[in-house]
Design an enzyme around this catalytic site. Structure first.
Site, PDB file in Angstrom:
ATOM      1  N   ILE A  25       0.831  -1.203   0.000  1.00 25.41           N
ATOM      2  CA  ILE A  25       0.000   0.000   0.000  1.00 25.41           C
ATOM      3  C   ILE A  25       0.864   1.252   0.000  1.00 25.41           C
ATOM      4  CG2 ILE A  25      -2.028  -1.147   0.903  1.00 25.41           C
ATOM      5  CD1 ILE A  25      -1.304  -0.170   3.648  1.00 25.41           C
ATOM      6  N   ASP A  26       0.570   2.208   0.889  1.00 20.50           N
ATOM      7  CA  ASP A  26       1.119   3.557   0.835  1.00 20.50           C
ATOM      8  C   ASP A  26       2.548   3.627   0.300  1.00 20.50           C
ATOM      9  OD1 ASP A  26      -1.075   3.467   2.493  1.00 20.50           O
ATOM     10  OD2 ASP A  26      -0.325   4.944   3.902  1.00 20.50           O
ATOM     11  N   PRO A  27       2.783   4.391  -0.776  1.00 20.94           N
ATOM     12  CA  PRO A  27       4.161   4.663  -1.180  1.00 20.94           C
ATOM     13  C   PRO A  27       4.824   5.546  -0.131  1.00 20.94           C
ATOM     14  CG  PRO A  27       2.625   5.985  -2.472  1.00 20.94           C
ATOM     15  CD  PRO A  27       1.797   5.049  -1.648  1.00 20.94           C
TER      16      PRO A  27
END
Length: 542
Positions: A25-27
């Protein structure tokens, strides 16, 4: 489930950068360092659902071909033993990168801010990162909600020689970006006032704060504060699961961000992307003097489908960000390196689409394609009136009522992507134009309602949409769509409005996928120019 798994597994191999084998998920902390691009991301190496989160790490020389290296950060210390959450990277003087990230220290989700540094600066891939024992550097004081205190931004250097960074939080229903200052990047002090705050917006996640040039298209380092500069402030809103941004000024004397007077600062404001796009992070790329944006798209099917697939979540195509000449919004466009993946090409010019007509685009692999098209129309006289009762900020609701098959005046016209031969499945990306007093309103939609015949509980198939602030004096609209099996990323009017959809066709897969241009409006539409390419695969070493 077999067909669904098949198409997604194929997407794993072909999507030029698809995170798999867990919850990707989140970069986090994207940066360019000594000729190498680095991307870290939230990742569960033990499953396809949330939990056991580490900072996975991949490296690239061109933002297209990636090599996965060792996990950079994982729970191992008292200051992050319950999780290593999102954060950012900053390049300090002397060309020394440092990561700031959120650590979870107990079962009550108490959040603190930690740092990590490379173990060996001579390693071009920075494979190993150390977490010094003087962590955590920042802890919540009594005025802060310690369970909503996370995601430090890239730091910037003030004119006084002090570093600043911001953290997302909330107080009841008020969103807050706290500001911290430091002389040495180790000892941080909370500022008396937050960088920015807005009532009624809920918890702020993944804030991003950076300058953009008023003139030209070059990106700027995060510490650029002077000259012809405006600032962008972006937050991911936990309450809506969408991202919103404003453009304004940074008062360096008061350390406050002030949105422009015409900006809508809240749930009805501007978005990077009006579809499946969240937790984005930008960075300055000094190699090409540009600001690059990374965004994440989660799955739209059910959690049980993710578990059966064994992975969930993809990083989207990196985009460049520049300020629109109007100063009213940002423009986004896929990075130029993506064009190196283009293969076989087809081109159409001056093709006419009358009411109810569609034209198939043949000769390329349309399940994995890059399509650019310019539509034109002779007159706006047939544009439908914009009903005063409609919500001018809720394009998604309007698109759900005025879909691609609902006949209009000027529009709907656009592309039918990932379509089966008889249109049992298709994902339309289209425009529709309305007349509103002395101006026209352009609606852009990416509608997943008819994208799949799979009848599954928990599948999300929305009619994503946004309005396009564009001058129609030349009676033209452009559209670019990147199609890759289970994702369609679309850019309207050269990046003024962007929409990403995740879709899971069962018939329109591989060689059985079709692509059409269509017009369901009474006004004839011309395809002035359409260029489409088969897209090759980037390399991903797992």
């Amino acid at each position: 489930m077999q067909n669904l798994c098949k198409i997604l597994k194929k997407g794993e191999e072909i999507k030029y950068f698809l995170l798999r084998h867990g919850d990707g998920i989140d970069p986090n902390g994207p940066m360019y360092y000594n000729g190498i691009y680095h991307l870290f991301y939230q990742y569960n190496p033990k499953g396809a659902v949330w939990g056991n989160i580490v900072w996975a790490h991949s490296v690239s020389k061109d933002l297209i071909n990636w090599e996965k290296v060792e996990h950079a950060i994982f729970p191992s210390k008292p200051f992050d033993q319950y999780g290593c959450w999102s954060g950012s990277a900053t390049i300090l003087p002397g060309n020394k990168p440092v990561i700031m990230y959120t650590g979870i220290i107990d079962r009550h989700q108490t959040q603190v801010q930690n740092y990590a540094v490379p173990a060996n600066l001579s390693d071009p891939y920075l494979r190993v990162w150390n977490k010094p024992d003087n962590n955590p550097l920042v802890m919540a004081d009594k005025s802060i909600n310690k369970t909503a205190f996370r995601d430090p931004t890239t730091a910037w250097l003030g004119q006084d020689g002090h570093w600043r960074m911001s953290l997302g939080s909330r107080r009841k229903h008020r969103g807050i970006a706290y500001l911290y200052r430091s002389r040495d990047f180790v000892n941080w002090v909370k500022a008396k006032h937050p960088l920015h705050t807005v009532a009624g917006t809920g918890n702020w996640e993944c804030p991003d704060f950076f300058p953009v040039s008023v003139r030209g298209t070059n990106g700027l380092d995060t510490s650029v504060l002077r000259g012809n500069v405006k600032h962008v402030f972006k937050v991911s809103l936990d309450a809506t699961r969408y991202e919103y941004y404003t453009i304004g000024t940074y008062d360096t004397k008061r350390d406050r961000y002030i949105p422009g007077k015409d900006m809508v600062d809240g749930w009805k404001g501007l978005r990077y992307d009006y579809g499946n796009f969240y937790a984005s992070k930008s960075f300055f790329d000094p190699a090409k003097n540009r600001r690059v944006l990374w965004g994440w798209a989660n799955e739209s099917d059910a959690v049980m489908d993710d578990i059966q697939k064994g992975w969930a979540g993809i990083q989207l195509i990196p985009r460049t960000i520049v300020l629109d000449p109007s100063g009213k919004q940002l423009l986004q466009w896929p990075i130029e390196e993506l064009e190196t993946l283009r293969g076989k090409r087809v081109e159409l010019r001056n093709s006419t689409l009358k009411k109810g007509e569609r034209l198939e685009i043949k000769g390329i692999t349309v399940a994995q394609a890059d399509v650019e098209v310019i539509f034109s129309f002779g007159s706006l006289d047939k544009a439908e009136p914009f009903d005063p009762s409609w919500d001018r900020y809720d394009a998604q609701k309007l698109c759900s009522q005025k879909g691609s098959t609902v006949q209009g005046g000027v529009g709907p016209f656009g592309l039918l992507t990932l379509a089966s031969e008889n249109l049992e499945e298709y994902t339309p990306v289209f425009f529709r134009i309305f007349k509103d007093q002395d101006k026209h309103i352009v609606l852009m939609c990416s509608d997943a309602t008819s994208s799949s015949l799979a009848d599954k509980n928990g599948t999300y198939r929305p009619s994503f949409a946004g309005f396009v602030d564009v001058d129609l004096a030349d009676k033209k609209l452009s559209l670019r769509s990147l199609i890759d099996h289970s994702v369609v990323e679309s850019f309207g009017a050269r990046g003024k409005t962007c929409i990403t959809s995740r879709v899971y066709p069962t018939l329109a897969i591989y060689e059985n996928a079709h692509l059409y241009a269509f017009n369901n409006g009474t006004e004839t539409v011309k395809i002035e120019c359409l260029k489409a390419w088969s897209m090759k695969s980037g390399l991903m070493n797992h």
